[in-house]
Design a protein around this motif. Structure first.
Motif, PDB file in Angstrom:
ATOM      1  N   UNK A 147       0.815  -1.248  -0.099  1.00 30.70           N
ATOM      2  CA  UNK A 147       0.140  -0.250   0.356  1.00 30.70           C
ATOM      3  C   UNK A 147       0.709   1.171  -0.097  1.00 30.70           C
ATOM      4  N   UNK A 148       2.499   1.602   0.081  1.00 33.44           N
ATOM      5  CA  UNK A 148       3.203   2.223  -0.342  1.00 33.44           C
ATOM      6  C   UNK A 148       3.365   2.728  -1.167  1.00 33.44           C
ATOM      7  N   UNK A 149       4.811   3.644  -1.506  1.00 31.62           N
ATOM      8  CA  UNK A 149       5.135   3.759  -2.756  1.00 31.62           C
ATOM      9  C   UNK A 149       5.140   3.221  -3.791  1.00 31.62           C
ATOM     10  N   UNK A 150       5.754   1.357  -3.550  1.00 32.28           N
ATOM     11  CA  UNK A 150       6.057   0.471  -4.442  1.00 32.28           C
ATOM     12  C   UNK A 150       4.810   0.111  -4.804  1.00 32.28           C
ATOM     13  N   UNK A 151       3.871   0.540  -4.028  1.00 32.50           N
ATOM     14  CA  UNK A 151       2.085  -0.458  -4.366  1.00 32.50           C
ATOM     15  C   UNK A 151       1.964   0.374  -5.727  1.00 32.50           C
ATOM     16  N   UNK A 152       1.328   2.480  -5.439  1.00 31.25           N
ATOM     17  CA  UNK A 152       1.502   3.029  -5.997  1.00 31.25           C
ATOM     18  C   UNK A 152       2.069   3.197  -7.582  1.00 31.25           C
ATOM     19  N   UNK A 153       3.331   2.732  -7.489  1.00 28.41           N
ATOM     20  CA  UNK A 153       4.545   2.669  -8.352  1.00 28.41           C
ATOM     21  C   UNK A 153       3.769   1.237  -9.756  1.00 28.41           C
ATOM     22  N   UNK A 154       3.293  -0.116  -8.855  1.00 25.66           N
ATOM     23  CA  UNK A 154       3.468  -1.020  -9.889  1.00 25.66           C
ATOM     24  C   UNK A 154       1.264  -0.233 -10.488  1.00 25.66           C
ATOM     25  N   UNK A 155       0.796  -0.064  -9.624  1.00 24.07           N
ATOM     26  CA  UNK A 155      -0.451   0.646 -10.172  1.00 24.07           C
ATOM     27  C   UNK A 155       0.188   1.876 -11.450  1.00 24.07           C
ATOM     28  N   UNK A 156       0.862   2.737 -10.824  1.00 24.98           N
ATOM     29  CA  UNK A 156       0.801   3.903 -11.940  1.00 24.98           C
ATOM     30  C   UNK A 156       1.839   3.301 -13.348  1.00 24.98           C
ATOM     31  N   UNK A 157       2.725   2.529 -12.748  1.00 21.68           N
ATOM     32  CA  UNK A 157       3.371   2.133 -14.021  1.00 21.68           C
ATOM     33  C   UNK A 157       3.227   1.450 -14.996  1.00 21.68           C
ATOM     34  N   UNK A 158       2.906   0.233 -14.418  1.00 23.95           N
ATOM     35  CA  UNK A 158       2.824  -1.288 -14.854  1.00 23.95           C
ATOM     36  C   UNK A 158       0.564  -1.559 -15.099  1.00 23.95           C
ATOM     37  N   UNK A 159       0.125  -1.792 -14.036  1.00 28.74           N
ATOM     38  CA  UNK A 159      -1.242  -2.026 -14.534  1.00 28.74           C
ATOM     39  C   UNK A 159      -2.176  -0.711 -15.148  1.00 28.74           C
ATOM     40  N   UNK A 160      -2.160   0.435 -14.616  1.00 33.38           N
ATOM     41  CA  UNK A 160      -2.995   1.675 -15.383  1.00 33.38           C
ATOM     42  C   UNK A 160      -2.539   1.552 -16.610  1.00 33.38           C
ATOM     43  N   UNK A 161      -1.460   1.198 -17.383  1.00 33.97           N
ATOM     44  CA  UNK A 161      -1.784   1.793 -18.907  1.00 33.97           C
ATOM     45  C   UNK A 161      -1.736   0.676 -19.273  1.00 33.97           C
ATOM     46  N   UNK A 162      -1.985  -0.901 -18.540  1.00 30.87           N
ATOM     47  CA  UNK A 162      -2.057  -2.039 -18.947  1.00 30.87           C
ATOM     48  C   UNK A 162      -3.753  -1.956 -19.324  1.00 30.87           C
ATOM     49  N   UNK A 163      -4.037  -1.445 -18.117  1.00 31.69           N
ATOM     50  CA  UNK A 163      -5.320  -1.744 -17.742  1.00 31.69           C
ATOM     51  C   UNK A 163      -6.254  -0.571 -18.537  1.00 31.69           C
ATOM     52  N   UNK A 164      -5.610   0.341 -18.618  1.00 28.70           N
ATOM     53  CA  UNK A 164      -6.837   1.776 -18.286  1.00 28.70           C
ATOM     54  C   UNK A 164      -7.157   1.944 -19.530  1.00 28.70           C
ATOM     55  N   UNK A 165      -6.562   1.500 -20.845  1.00 27.01           N
ATOM     56  CA  UNK A 165      -7.579   2.159 -21.995  1.00 27.01           C
ATOM     57  C   UNK A 165      -7.396   2.994 -23.085  1.00 27.01           C
ATOM     58  N   UNK A 166      -8.002   3.830 -23.631  1.00 23.00           N
ATOM     59  CA  UNK A 166      -7.923   4.819 -23.793  1.00 23.00           C
ATOM     60  C   UNK A 166      -8.769   6.177 -23.311  1.00 23.00           C
ATOM     61  N   UNK A 167      -9.422   5.640 -22.584  1.00 21.38           N
ATOM     62  CA  UNK A 167      -9.897   7.177 -21.105  1.00 21.38           C
ATOM     63  C   UNK A 167     -10.109   6.460 -20.016  1.00 21.38           C
ATOM     64  N   UNK A 168      -7.913   6.131 -19.367  1.00 22.54           N
ATOM     65  CA  UNK A 168      -8.057   5.490 -18.087  1.00 22.54           C
ATOM     66  C   UNK A 168      -8.894   6.028 -16.982  1.00 22.54           C
ATOM     67  N   UNK A 169      -9.625   5.128 -16.114  1.00 21.96           N
ATOM     68  CA  UNK A 169     -10.044   5.892 -15.058  1.00 21.96           C
ATOM     69  C   UNK A 169      -9.853   6.186 -14.244  1.00 21.96           C
ATOM     70  N   UNK A 170      -9.709   7.272 -12.548  1.00 24.03           N
ATOM     71  CA  UNK A 170      -8.846   6.967 -11.800  1.00 24.03           C
ATOM     72  C   UNK A 170      -8.095   6.017 -11.287  1.00 24.03           C
ATOM     73  N   UNK A 171      -8.771   4.574 -11.194  1.00 20.81           N
ATOM     74  CA  UNK A 171      -8.299   3.137 -10.801  1.00 20.81           C
ATOM     75  C   UNK A 171      -7.889   3.530  -8.996  1.00 20.81           C
ATOM     76  N   UNK A 172      -9.495   4.120  -8.643  1.00 17.41           N
ATOM     77  CA  UNK A 172      -8.856   4.220  -6.962  1.00 17.41           C
ATOM     78  C   UNK A 172     -10.330   2.699  -6.698  1.00 17.41           C
ATOM     79  N   UNK A 173      -9.932   2.709  -5.480  1.00 19.51           N
ATOM     80  CA  UNK A 173     -10.823   1.755  -4.582  1.00 19.51           C
ATOM     81  C   UNK A 173     -12.217   1.322  -5.112  1.00 19.51           C
ATOM     82  N   UNK A 174     -12.952   2.418  -5.691  1.00 15.89           N
ATOM     83  CA  UNK A 174     -13.992   1.976  -5.932  1.00 15.89           C
ATOM     84  C   UNK A 174     -14.191   3.010  -7.265  1.00 15.89           C
ATOM     85  N   UNK A 175     -15.581   2.841  -7.718  1.00 10.00           N
ATOM     86  CA  UNK A 175     -16.178   3.742  -9.324  1.00 10.00           C
ATOM     87  C   UNK A 175     -17.650   4.157  -9.686  1.00 10.00           C
TER      88      UNK A 175
END
Lengths: 373, 346
Positions: free
Chosen positions: B23-51
């Motif tokens: 849940x710290x910096x490493x978690x945030x980096x994983x989400x920001x640099x790996x999950x979000x670009x891969x999973x986010x699509x053309x209009x990436x949502x904020x990937x918060x805990x709920x939407x």
């Protein structure tokens, strides 16, 4: 590949069945020795094409079913040991020992692995030099050459962490024992083609002659089995008792001599207990003296095993063809594939498991299938 | 690795470490640099805990599934493609149009980051191809030895048109049973990669999203009664469940069930029945006889349904049971397996 479709042709099957019906004048009891044949009969519904006079008796040729309880319990004890990787073919995992099965041992932390070849177990021994790798070497003459090769290779490579729990059984002594039984009803045998592909059939003429019983070697596809039955019925109706090879595309009289030589080197004949049947003299193989170091029974202390067989299980009588599965009071009630008392209800090749499904067909079609004379 | 937007921070960690789930910096980096670009699509949502989502329909379908496959990558796909296709198909089988997915990752400490990148890349591509958006997620890391590399849970939400009523209980005597193509491809692709088992031919998984074929099917045959994707347990388990739910008999014909030759050979070798082997890109449909031809034509016209076939029918006999007419003209009951199919000894 064409072998799979060529020997499943519905029109030829109907023609063979018609021939069998035409030549049958009275009741005949034919035993298919091998569980693979039982499986094919049930899988394809071959028995439904036969006249009611033909009784198919399921033989003792399911290697999973006849492995003695004591050997299963030894396997369970070894598999539960720390530092052991216990390797087995898949269908042994569900076979009940006295109080549990290999799946239970695995869930309790035992390192139990399904392998597809005993050579995979040897490879595991190479990869895990600090572990003891044990292979559960069961089966008839069909699986024996690969098991012998595994032990042979382990010795050649100087592996000290590989051993085999050996419980091999042999077909000809079982045929002899069945024919000698005072309660025997078998009048002809469908011999197991895979066994004969290794061993040939030079051991069979004396058996056929001594017991005056036709023996027809067959394969496992529907047309193989039907042709085997046709040849058995022809001989029975003519009063003959010959050995016939109806599986010529695979089986020769001599068999695989190289495999036989390897078996002779690695294994030695021994008296062997068959689950539900008892000890049949010289009906099994153990590791020969030259390979005794690779015998898991020597390597691990499993001599103090006390077995407990369900008193309600009558699988032994089923295996000998003395009763049909549905004659057992527990069949389909307390004993089902989900809650098996004996191995015959566990293995896909087991007669009780096959009948469990088959019985449901009979029930739904409301027809009476004649099993006894 | 090419998919990373900013690989530098992650290059410090070529494998997953416990901190990636902290849940710290490493978690945030994983989400920001790996999950979000891969999973986010053309209009990436904020990937918060709920939407908060806007749903265009009034009838909503939701589904969740967890994916624990080994090996993680296999011919024809990976655990990432399965995680998308599996949930998309679960939604599609109720007649829904899938819209949104969630993604929960349980990562094992020590997992190579390159493997994870491949998996989420596959996952993102599968989602984009299927036209669904991955809108929220979660990551946990477990200690080395406590997992199989990656477990993925996906949940999905879709909308169902007002006139669609797909349910097992709707199977009726006289209906026909359609299958969209060859069976057993996924299960045998996975098994062929398991240790010690090598075949001469490479069997490809059939992993695919089926919702566009469902849409075509419903357009051609609006009164489809039942749909099911025969995943684990195979065609046999799915048809048994339908027979039991609807208390009807189902009869299939052995020679009509399409099976690839290499799959059939591999099954023969291992003593397995293709009817019980898993699929990830096939569907069963039970439709009124009057719409059967139209349904079959619609399936065959779709790129995933070229081998579609009518394999059987719903019958009044043997309610609750699946029965097969064998090639030699006999009948056999096909029951549910107790557990996994186990390869036979010989």
């Amino acid at each position: 590949m064409k072998y799979l479709t060529e020997f499943r042709d519905g029109a030829i099957a109907q023609k063979l069945a018609a021939e069998i019906r035409q030549m049958t004048t009275r009741h005949w009891a034919i035993m298919e020795v091998c569980g693979g044949q039982t499986h094919s009969i049930m899988r394809n519904g071959i028995d439904q094409l036969l006249p009611s006079e033909i009784e198919l008796i399921h033989g003792p040729g399911c290697p999973v079913c006849v492995t003695p309880l004591e050997m299963i319990d030894k396997a369970l004890a070894i598999a539960a040991l720390p530092n052991v990787i216990f390797c087995s073919f898949g269908d042994m995992l569900r076979v009940p020992g006295s109080d549990r099965d290999l799946f239970r041992v695995k869930s309790e932390g035992g390192d139990v692995r399904v392998v597809y070849s005993p050579l995979d177990a040897v490879q595991l021994a190479v990869q895990h030099p600090t572990k003891q790798v044990v292979f559960f070497g069961i089966g008839f003459e069909t699986t024996a050459p690969a098991n012998a090769m595994a032990v042979h290779l382990a010795k050649k490579q100087g592996l000290t962490n590989f051993s085999m729990l050996v419980s091999h059984v042999l077909v000809p002594p079982a045929i002899d024992a069945i024919m000698r039984s005072p309660t025997n009803r078998v009048q002809a045998f469908l011999a197991a083609g895979h066994v004969n592909s290794v061993m040939g059939f030079w051991q069979y003429p004396p058996l056929a002659s001594q017991h005056r019983v036709p023996i027809v070697i067959t394969g496992f596809e529907p047309l193989d089995v039907l042709e085997g039955i046709r040849r058995c019925v022809r001989q029975l109706e003519a009063g003959e008792h010959e050995v016939e090879n109806a599986y010529e595309r695979v089986v020769t009289f001599d068999g695989n001599r190289a495999a036989q030589a390897l078996l002779e080197e690695v294994f030695a004949e021994s008296d062997r207990a068959w689950r539900g049947i008892g000890v049949i003299p010289r009906s099994g193989w153990k590791l020969s003296d030259a390979y005794a170091d690779y015998d898991a029974e020597n390597r691990f202390d499993v001599s103090d095993i006390h077995t407990h067989e369900s008193p309600e299980c009558r699988s032994g009588e089923v295996l000998q063809g003395a009763i049909k599965p549905t004659d057992c009071p527990a069949f389909g009630k307390q004993c089902t594939p989900r809650t098996p008392f004996g191995a015959t209800m566990v293995s896909s090749e087991g007669a009780c498991a096959a009948y469990f499904n088959y019985g449901r067909v009979v029930q739904l079609e409301r027809v009476r299938v004649r099993v006894h004379a | 690795m090419d998919e990373w937007a900013c690989p530098l921070p992650l290059r410090d960690y070529p494998t997953v470490v416990l901190g990636h789930g902290g849940g710290g910096q490493l978690s945030a980096e994983l989400v920001e640099h790996l999950f979000r670009p891969a999973l986010g699509g053309d209009d990436p949502p904020p990937l918060t805990d709920s939407t908060v989502l806007t749903l265009p329909g009034t009838r909503i379908a939701c589904s969740t599934d967890s994916f624990v496959v080994k090996p993680l990558v296999f011919p024809g796909g990976s655990i990432g493609t399965l995680a998308v296709h599996g949930t998309v198909n679960d939604l599609a089988m109720s007649g829904a149009t899938p819209l949104y997915l969630t993604a929960g990752f349980i990562l094992e400490e020590g997992l190579p980051m390159a493997t994870l990148a491949r998996i989420v890349s596959d996952m993102g591509r599968a989602a984009r191809e299927a036209g669904v958006r991955i809108v929220t997620g979660d990551t946990k890391v477990v200690e080395r030895g406590k997992g199989d590399g990656v477990y993925i849970n996906t949940a999905g939400i879709g909308v169902v048109a007002a006139n669609v009523d797909i349910a097992p209980r709707r199977a009726q005597v006289g209906d026909v049973v359609l299958l969209s193509g060859t069976i057993g491809d996924h299960g045998m692709a996975i098994m062929s990669l398991r240790e010690g088992l090598e075949f001469d031919t490479t069997i490809q998984s059939d992993s695919a999203a089926l919702h566009t074929m469902v849409a075509a099917l419903l357009a051609a045959a609006p009164d489809v009664h039942v749909m099911r994707d025969p995943t684990r347990g195979g065609v046999a388990s799915s048809l048994n469940e339908i027979a039991q739910d609807a208390q009807v008999g189902i009869q299939i014909h052995e020679e009509r069930v399409p099976v690839r030759q290499e799959v059939r050979s591999a099954c023969e070798l291992l003593g397995l029945d293709p009817l019980f082997v898993a699929n990830e890109g096939k569907m069963l449909a039970i439709v009124p006889a009057a719409q059967a031809d139209a349904a079959l034509a619609a399936m065959r016209a779709h790129r995933l349904g070229g081998n579609a076939a009518i394999i059987g029918e719903v019958v009044a006999d043997h309610p609750g049971m699946l029965v097969e007419r064998t090639t030699i003209g006999a009948r056999r009951v096909i029951t549910m397996q107790i557990g996994e199919q186990l390869p036979r000894i010989c």
